[in-house]
Design an enzyme around this catalytic site. Structure first.
Site, PDB file in Angstrom:
ATOM      1  N   GLY A 169       3.507   4.835  37.709  1.00  0.00           N
ATOM      2  CA  GLY A 169       2.390   5.205  37.089  1.00  0.00           C
ATOM      3  C   GLY A 169       2.378   5.976  36.002  1.00  0.00           C
ATOM      4  N   LEU A 170       1.225   6.195  35.179  1.00  0.00           N
ATOM      5  CA  LEU A 170       1.372   7.123  34.139  1.00  0.00           C
ATOM      6  C   LEU A 170       1.773   8.601  34.481  1.00  0.00           C
ATOM      7  CD1 LEU A 170      -1.919   6.197  32.493  1.00  0.00           C
ATOM      8  CD2 LEU A 170       0.147   5.369  31.541  1.00  0.00           C
ATOM      9  N   SER A 171       2.263   9.445  33.266  1.00  0.00           N
ATOM     10  CA  SER A 171       2.644  10.827  33.441  1.00  0.00           C
ATOM     11  C   SER A 171       1.196  11.212  33.959  1.00  0.00           C
ATOM     12  CB  SER A 171       2.763  11.206  32.077  1.00  0.00           C
ATOM     13  OG  SER A 171       3.155  12.650  32.157  1.00  0.00           O
ATOM     14  N   GLY A 202       0.380  11.536  39.632  1.00  0.00           N
ATOM     15  CA  GLY A 202       0.578  12.170  40.902  1.00  0.00           C
ATOM     16  C   GLY A 202       1.682  11.713  41.593  1.00  0.00           C
ATOM     17  N   LYS A 203       2.499  10.935  41.008  1.00  0.00           N
ATOM     18  CA  LYS A 203       3.782  10.376  41.700  1.00  0.00           C
ATOM     19  C   LYS A 203       4.818  11.514  42.115  1.00  0.00           C
ATOM     20  CE  LYS A 203       5.048   8.788  37.734  1.00  0.00           C
ATOM     21  NZ  LYS A 203       3.980   9.205  37.094  1.00  0.00           N
ATOM     22  N   SER A 209       8.344   4.444  34.890  1.00  0.00           N
ATOM     23  CA  SER A 209       8.771   2.803  34.971  1.00  0.00           C
ATOM     24  C   SER A 209       7.562   2.094  34.283  1.00  0.00           C
ATOM     25  CB  SER A 209       9.405   2.531  36.180  1.00  0.00           C
ATOM     26  OG  SER A 209       8.422   2.773  37.294  1.00  0.00           O
TER      27      SER A 209
END
Length: 172
Positions: free
Chosen positions: A10-12, A15-16, A83
């Site tokens: 997911g985007l910067s 919340g990863k 990614s």
């Protein structure tokens, strides 16, 4: 639980990393051996420079090979990595066994609001380039095992959804 690779994309600022760290703590209570490979931290450890497409793709491949190795040695590997390229995530799926692609689909507006480093603002002003979602592409997953909107769901709710998914994955 069988060793797995849980690939959070997911985007910067989606919340990863928060999800990955809480998930690792949750899995530890189930006598699992989780390891978190956080994109930003791994860049520092591996001394990866640059955010151009070629560098990003090779870096993602390196992380996939490392995740595969760690999984083979008995760990559940939680990858928290932007990614941005579908083809490279598909390659990671081929490299790793028991692979789960989790799309942390937090909207760009929320990611910008969370951006404490100001990367999005700098990208929108043209001060920096290759910022995913602004001046560099992000190709959303087509068929992830799970989609989480961490702009709406709490980290705890996201982790619960992943744990539920892992509990229902058929043995290969």
């Amino acid at each position: 639980m069988r060793p797995s690779v849980i690939w959070l994309t997911g985007l910067s600022e989606a919340g990863k990393t928060s999800i990955a760290n809480k998930l690792a703590n949750e899995l530890r209570t189930e006598h699992c051996k989780p390891i978190v490979l956080d994109g930003e931290l791994m860049r520092t450890i591996l001394q990866v420079q640059g955010y151009d497409e070629a560098t990003r793709k090779e870096y993602n491949r390196v992380i996939a090979r490392l995740a595969s190795y760690l999984q083979i040695t008995g760990h559940t590997v939680i990858v928290a990595l932007i990614s941005p390229y579908k083809k490279v995530r598909d390659e990671a799926r081929e490299i790793c066994n028991n692979f789960f692609e989790i799309y942390v689909a937090t909207d760009l507006k929320t990611c910008i609001e969370r951006d404490s480093k100001g990367l999005y603002a700098k990208a929108m002003l043209g001060e920096i380039s290759n910022v995913t979602g602004i001046s560099a592409p992000y190709e959303p997953p087509v068929h992830p095992e799970l989609v989480l909107n961490a702009g709406v769901l709490s980290v705890t709710e996201c982790v619960a959804a992943i744990v539920d998914l892992l509990g229902h994955k058929p043995e290969a």
